[in-house]
Design a protein around this motif. Structure first.
Motif, short mmCIF file in Angstrom:
data_model
loop_
_atom_site.label_atom_id
_atom_site.label_comp_id
_atom_site.label_asym_id
_atom_site.label_seq_id
_atom_site.Cartn_x
_atom_site.Cartn_y
_atom_site.Cartn_z
N TYR A 259 48.65 42.34 51.35
CA TYR A 259 50.03 42.78 51.42
C TYR A 259 50.56 42.33 52.77
O TYR A 259 50.10 42.80 53.82
N LEU A 260 51.48 41.39 52.78
CA LEU A 260 51.97 40.80 54.01
C LEU A 260 53.38 41.29 54.30
O LEU A 260 54.30 41.10 53.50
N VAL A 261 53.53 41.96 55.45
CA VAL A 261 54.83 42.48 55.86
C VAL A 261 55.47 41.46 56.78
O VAL A 261 54.95 41.17 57.86
N LEU A 262 56.59 40.89 56.37
CA LEU A 262 57.24 39.86 57.17
C LEU A 262 58.72 39.79 56.82
O LEU A 262 59.16 40.30 55.80
N ASP A 263 59.50 39.18 57.70
CA ASP A 263 60.92 39.03 57.42
C ASP A 263 61.45 37.70 57.97
O ASP A 263 62.63 37.55 58.21
N ASN A 264 60.55 36.75 58.16
CA ASN A 264 60.91 35.45 58.71
C ASN A 264 60.74 34.39 57.63
O ASN A 264 59.63 34.23 57.09
N PRO A 265 61.79 33.65 57.28
CA PRO A 265 61.68 32.63 56.23
C PRO A 265 60.56 31.62 56.48
O PRO A 265 59.93 31.15 55.55
N VAL A 266 60.33 31.29 57.74
CA VAL A 266 59.26 30.35 58.08
C VAL A 266 57.91 30.95 57.71
O VAL A 266 57.03 30.28 57.17
N HIS A 267 57.74 32.25 57.99
CA HIS A 267 56.49 32.91 57.64
C HIS A 267 56.26 32.94 56.14
O HIS A 267 55.14 32.74 55.67
N TYR A 268 57.32 33.22 55.36
CA TYR A 268 57.19 33.18 53.91
C TYR A 268 56.62 31.83 53.47
O TYR A 268 55.69 31.76 52.68
N SER A 269 57.20 30.79 54.00
CA SER A 269 56.80 29.43 53.61
C SER A 269 55.36 29.15 54.01
O SER A 269 54.57 28.63 53.22
N GLY B 174 56.13 42.36 51.75
CA GLY B 174 56.94 43.51 52.11
C GLY B 174 57.90 43.13 53.22
O GLY B 174 57.79 42.06 53.81
N GLY B 175 58.81 44.03 53.54
CA GLY B 175 59.83 43.72 54.55
C GLY B 175 60.99 43.04 53.86
O GLY B 175 61.66 43.63 53.03
N GLY B 176 61.21 41.81 54.21
CA GLY B 176 62.10 40.98 53.41
C GLY B 176 63.57 41.03 53.70
O GLY B 176 64.38 40.71 52.83
N ASN B 177 64.01 41.42 54.92
CA ASN B 177 65.45 41.42 55.16
C ASN B 177 66.02 40.00 55.24
O ASN B 177 67.22 39.81 55.15
N PRO C 95 55.97 39.70 43.71
CA PRO C 95 56.96 40.77 43.90
C PRO C 95 57.20 41.07 45.38
O PRO C 95 56.36 40.80 46.23
N LEU C 96 58.37 41.63 45.66
CA LEU C 96 58.75 42.02 47.01
C LEU C 96 58.89 43.53 47.09
O LEU C 96 59.35 44.17 46.14
N ILE C 97 58.51 44.09 48.23
CA ILE C 97 58.80 45.49 48.52
C ILE C 97 59.79 45.50 49.67
O ILE C 97 59.51 44.96 50.74
N ILE C 98 60.97 46.05 49.43
CA ILE C 98 62.00 46.05 50.47
C ILE C 98 62.26 47.47 50.95
O ILE C 98 62.18 48.43 50.20
N GLY C 99 62.57 47.60 52.25
CA GLY C 99 62.81 48.90 52.84
C GLY C 99 64.14 48.94 53.57
O GLY C 99 64.84 47.93 53.67
N PRO C 100 64.50 50.09 54.11
CA PRO C 100 65.83 50.28 54.70
C PRO C 100 65.97 49.80 56.14
O PRO C 100 67.03 49.94 56.73
N SER C 101 64.91 49.24 56.73
CA SER C 101 64.98 48.87 58.14
C SER C 101 66.09 47.86 58.40
O SER C 101 66.67 47.82 59.47
N THR C 102 66.39 47.02 57.42
CA THR C 102 67.41 46.01 57.61
C THR C 102 68.80 46.61 57.75
O THR C 102 69.68 45.99 58.32
N LEU C 103 69.01 47.80 57.22
CA LEU C 103 70.32 48.42 57.32
C LEU C 103 70.67 48.68 58.77
O LEU C 103 71.80 48.49 59.19
N SER C 104 69.69 49.11 59.55
CA SER C 104 69.96 49.39 60.95
C SER C 104 70.18 48.10 61.74
O SER C 104 70.83 48.10 62.78
N LEU C 105 69.66 46.98 61.22
CA LEU C 105 69.86 45.70 61.89
C LEU C 105 71.20 45.07 61.55
O LEU C 105 71.70 44.24 62.28
N ASP C 106 71.77 45.46 60.43
CA ASP C 106 72.98 44.80 59.94
C ASP C 106 73.87 45.83 59.25
O ASP C 106 74.24 45.69 58.10
#
Length: 385
Positions: free
Chosen positions: A218-228, A244-247, A266-277
């Motif tokens: 289970y990899l928690v990340l939010d960087n497109p480069v990391h996904y790739s 996981g992560g995925g903003n 599949p992706l698991i998304i959380g609310p942390s991105t709301l505070s960022l944007d």
């Protein structure tokens, strides 16, 4: 009046209620299966499992308890696939060689809060600032009287946090983790790693052994480069994984071919991105984009339960940003079965599933609907005044 529930330990294994039957009837069932929505439904529970879902009310079982729900709605209990609830600060170091049962503990207040918000199953995960993270567990939220909380899967997956940031030092730390992951993946085909019992295990050796046992990453990340990079690293190997992560996940997904989209995990998304944007409410727009691309997703809290981040509220909010109510409910219930393989599944109303249910005042995902009752193993464990 709240039903106070206290639990300080959570033994492993099945721990269903005493042998009895409860029949819930005169209700609308949101099954989250091919059966769809069943009007004037009947749901029977025996030994903590659902034994019947349909419309036929059989009153011949004189030992059963019959509960008339008077037209209310029943849905599966909510499943939070990423939470750090009940994490003990004292256990934050070297977690990669421990299972969750070695370092987790739920308080009565946490149990009450989870059940009052309709959350009956959580994936308890290690802190993201540990080197690799460690094993996660799937835990059923149950009071002591039902033998819980109960660990359903002690080694659900192995978490690796690769969260990007603007902080230079943390960016370097993220790259270091990526390097360690690459080196561990390289060793998967190394004969020296086959069948060995490493004592003690390094992060690299432990990860190899985890993958060889078929435990997903289970990899928690939010960087497109990391996904790739992660996708490229894992593609040549028979490795189960999901993200996981995925903003910023959609930035990467837009670059994929139709074939790549069909195999994207599949992706698991959380609310942390709301505070960022906050202004753009990016978090709540992501699900509609994932749905457009056909990517399965689950909504999670990514944190201990707080009023502003309750799972039910998060799912309701996505409906305001274009997600059909059924998809929003699926994201906090049945989609979990695409990530977790259980003999007795959660997040669905079907024969053989765990009888973890919510009774709602109205249609699920309607902003006016409230949780009236939470049921675990067929037993009422929380009810609204």
């Amino acid at each position: 009046m709240f039903l106070l529930v206290f639990a300080t330990s959570f033994p492993c294994g099945e721990s269903f209620a005493d042998s009895l039957s409860t029949v819930y009837h005169n209700c609308t069932l949101y099954t989250m299966t091919d059966a769809g929505i069943i009007e004037n439904g009947v749901l029977k529970v025996k030994d903590g499992l659902i034994s019947y879902v349909g419309t036929q009310l059989d009153t011949s079982d004189t030992a059963a308890t019959y509960i008339d729900l008077k037209g209310k709605v029943v849905s599966p209990g909510l499943v939070d696939l990423h939470t750090s609830v009940s994490m003990q600060e004292s256990g934050r170091r070297n977690l990669y060689d421990l299972s969750v049962s070695d370092w987790m503990n739920f308080t009565g207040e946490q149990i009450q809060s989870l059940l009052s918000h309709g959350i009956t199953t959580v994936a308890v995960r290690p802190p993201t600032d540990s080197l690799f993270g460690g094993y996660s567990s799937l835990v059923e939220i149950a009071p002591d009287s039902l033998g819980g909380p109960n660990i359903l899967v002690d080694t659900l997956d192995y978490q690796i946090s690769l969260v990007g940031t603007d902080d230079a030092s943390l960016q370097f730390n993220s790259l270091q983790k990526m390097y360690r992951l690459r080196e561990a993946i390289r060793q998967l085909r190394n004969p020296a790693y086959q069948g060995l019992d490493f004592t003690p295990l390094s992060e690299k050796e432990f990860l190899v052994k985890t993958v060889q046992k078929g435990i997903p990453l289970y990899l928690v990340l939010d960087n497109p480069v990391h996904y790739s990079l992660v996708t490229e690293m894992l593609a040549p190997h028979d490795v189960q994984y999901y993200f996981g992560g995925g903003n910023r996940s959609t930035e990467y997904i837009r670059t994929l071919s139709t074939r790549d989209l069909e195999t994207f995990p599949p992706l698991i998304i959380g609310p942390s991105t709301l505070s960022l944007d906050t202004e753009k409410n990016r978090y709540y727009s992501i699900p509609s984009q994932l749905l457009e691309y056909g990517i399965p997703f689950a909504i999670a809290t990514f944190a201990p339960t707080q009023p502003e981040w309750t799972l039910y509220y998060q799912a309701q909010q996505t409906v305001q940003y274009g997600i059909p109510p059924g998809e929003a409910l699926r994201a906090v219930t049945s989609v979990s079965n695409q990530l977790v393989d259980l003999v007795h599944p959660v997040g669905v109303l079907q024969k053989g599933a765990r009888a973890n249910l919510l009774v709602l005042s109205g249609t699920p995902m309607d902003m006016m609907s409230k949780i009236s009752m939470t049921i675990v193993q067929g037993r009422q464990v929380w009810a609204r005044d």
